[in-house]
Write a protein that holds these residues in place. Structure first.
Motif, mmCIF file in Angstrom:
data_model
loop_
_atom_site.group_PDB
_atom_site.id
_atom_site.type_symbol
_atom_site.label_atom_id
_atom_site.label_comp_id
_atom_site.label_asym_id
_atom_site.label_seq_id
_atom_site.Cartn_x
_atom_site.Cartn_y
_atom_site.Cartn_z
ATOM 1 N N PRO A 1 0.804 -1.231 0.000
ATOM 2 C CA PRO A 1 0.000 0.000 0.000
ATOM 3 C C PRO A 1 0.831 1.272 0.000
ATOM 4 N N LEU A 2 0.283 2.287 -0.677
ATOM 5 C CA LEU A 2 0.800 3.644 -0.689
ATOM 6 C C LEU A 2 -0.383 4.592 -0.544
ATOM 7 N N PRO A 3 -0.149 5.860 -0.201
ATOM 8 C CA PRO A 3 -1.267 6.795 -0.074
ATOM 9 C C PRO A 3 -2.048 6.913 -1.376
ATOM 10 N N ALA A 4 -3.378 7.035 -1.263
ATOM 11 C CA ALA A 4 -4.237 7.192 -2.432
ATOM 12 C C ALA A 4 -4.266 8.654 -2.862
ATOM 13 N N GLY A 5 -4.638 8.859 -4.127
ATOM 14 C CA GLY A 5 -4.869 10.207 -4.621
ATOM 15 C C GLY A 5 -3.638 10.987 -5.018
ATOM 16 N N LEU A 6 -2.488 10.330 -5.129
ATOM 17 C CA LEU A 6 -1.270 11.043 -5.522
ATOM 18 C C LEU A 6 -1.334 11.424 -6.992
ATOM 19 N N ASP A 7 -0.796 12.595 -7.333
ATOM 20 C CA ASP A 7 -0.571 12.905 -8.738
ATOM 21 C C ASP A 7 0.368 11.825 -9.283
ATOM 22 N N PRO A 8 0.072 11.266 -10.455
ATOM 23 C CA PRO A 8 0.906 10.172 -10.972
ATOM 24 C C PRO A 8 2.393 10.488 -11.027
ATOM 25 N N VAL A 9 2.772 11.751 -11.286
ATOM 26 C CA VAL A 9 4.199 12.055 -11.360
ATOM 27 C C VAL A 9 4.853 12.110 -9.988
ATOM 28 N N CYS A 10 4.045 12.198 -8.929
ATOM 29 C CA CYS A 10 4.582 12.167 -7.569
ATOM 30 C C CYS A 10 4.670 10.746 -7.017
ATOM 31 N N ALA A 11 3.894 9.832 -7.579
ATOM 32 C CA ALA A 11 3.836 8.473 -7.062
ATOM 33 C C ALA A 11 5.192 7.769 -7.011
ATOM 34 N N PRO A 12 6.065 7.902 -8.037
ATOM 35 C CA PRO A 12 7.358 7.216 -7.937
ATOM 36 C C PRO A 12 8.206 7.666 -6.753
ATOM 37 N N LEU A 13 8.143 8.935 -6.374
ATOM 38 C CA LEU A 13 8.912 9.402 -5.214
ATOM 39 C C LEU A 13 8.455 8.688 -3.957
ATOM 40 N N VAL A 14 7.150 8.599 -3.790
ATOM 41 C CA VAL A 14 6.597 7.995 -2.576
ATOM 42 C C VAL A 14 6.869 6.495 -2.557
ATOM 43 N N ALA A 15 6.722 5.845 -3.703
ATOM 44 C CA ALA A 15 6.948 4.402 -3.766
ATOM 45 C C ALA A 15 8.405 4.050 -3.489
#
Length: 347
Positions: free
Chosen positions: A301-315
């Motif tokens: 799991p990762l936080p929902a609702g992330l802008d797709p271009v921000c998702a790789p940083l969080v992952a």
């Protein structure tokens, strides 16, 4: 046979430095605001005909991110330029009217320095994203942009990689003057903190005895797959290969047998459905599959609702914590991988 870890993952420099990434990004965005606005204004006034990137290692994974970011959000062709073209072959390339973006933690690798000098000679403007502010690379750039990650003592680059992605996002948002992207970037430090304690224990448990695996992403998420594969090799002694979801079915699928491990990175954009279809095909072949994402399909799991271009940083941020734990579980020190140095001075 693995050995019991002599310390916890939380005690490693890799874990501690990765955990600092959110604060480092917040610091970077504030301190670099005027520098990035200046570069963005120059690029709007005289748009480059293309962007070329120069980097090695984790920084080259950041360059993959730059390609998809600039091409999808800005419509500017972006290509990775090989440093050896200049440092080994001494060839000239036509970079007249281009923007050359050099990305480096240390700013000292001889081949990258030669590449930057050649890029300027061949007509490019040079922006340098570097963590060490007094480095030779920063001194050679027309637009030096400090990463401001702070000291990074673990051999494995973590917060400097995430700060590279944040700096690229910052540039894209200002270049495009995109308020939605500015807001999404401003929310990244909080998203990193929210994801840090997400339960990824199944991935760690599943890879303790693994010999090899595939790491798969697509589009803007390919950089996350590349970075994760590099870190699994570097810190965990685990043979990991990164593939685009568009390519992994061609030759690599032939290697997949029952219980073969495959890690997918996804983001909520036009690549999501096709990437999940590939994950389902791997499951149908008996592979052990993990999917990192912010939706119901994700097993990591990762936080929902992330802008797709921000998702790789969080992952990738959450992955670093898992990798530091996995390394110890496999009897390795993630801070000091064998045969590696913090600065690799390629010629």
């Amino acid at each position: 046979m693995t050995t019991a870890p002599a310390r916890t993952a939380e005690a490693t420099r890799m874990y501690q430095e990765a955990h600092e990434a959110g604060a480092a990004i917040a610091r970077q965005l504030d301190a670099n605001a005027a520098l990035v606005r200046e570069l963005a204004a120059a690029l709007r006034a005289d748009p480059p005909r293309l962007v070329a990137t120069g980097a090695r290692g984790s920084s080259d994974n950041a360059a993959t991110y730059a390609k998809y970011l600039f091409e999808t959000r800005l419509g500017v062709t972006t290509t990775s330029a090989a440093p050896s073209v200049q440092s080994v072959y001494a060839a000239h390339t036509d970079l007249q009217g281009a923007l050359f973006v050099a990305i480096s933690q240390s700013g000292r690798s001889p081949d990258l320095l030669r590449q930057v000098e050649a890029a300027r000679r061949d007509g490019a403007r040079v922006a340098a994203l570097v963590n060490v502010e007094d480095s030779p690379l920063m001194q050679r750039a027309d637009f030096p942009i400090p990463l401001r990650a702070g000291p990074e003592r673990s051999v494995a680059a973590t917060k400097s990689f995430l700060c590279s992605l944040a700096a690229l996002l910052h540039l894209a948002a200002e270049w495009k003057q995109d308020d939605a992207l500015r807001a999404a970037l401003a929310g990244v430090p909080a998203a990193l903190e929210a994801a840090w304690s997400a339960d990824w224990s199944d991935l760690v448990d599943g890879l303790v005895s693994a010999r090899s695996l595939f790491v798969v992403g697509r589009g803007i998420g390919l950089a996350a797959a590349q970075e994760a594969a590099l870190k699994l090799k570097e810190t965990c002694g685990l043979h990991a290969e990164a593939f685009s979801a568009a390519e992994v079915q061609h030759g690599p699928m032939a290697l997949v047998e029952r219980d073969f491990p495959v890690l997918f990175f996804t983001q909520d954009d036009d690549t999501r459905a096709s990437t999940l279809e590939i994950a389902a095909k791997f499951r149908a072949r008996g592979a052990r599959v993990w999917v990192a994402g912010g939706d119901a399909e994700a097993t990591l799991p990762l936080p929902a609702g992330l802008d797709p271009v921000c998702a790789p940083l969080v992952a990738v941020h959450r992955f670093y914590a898992a990798a530091s734990e996995l390394a110890l579980r496999r009897g390795r020190d993630p801070d000091a991988p064998p045969h590696l140095n913090k600065v690799t001075e390629t010629t």
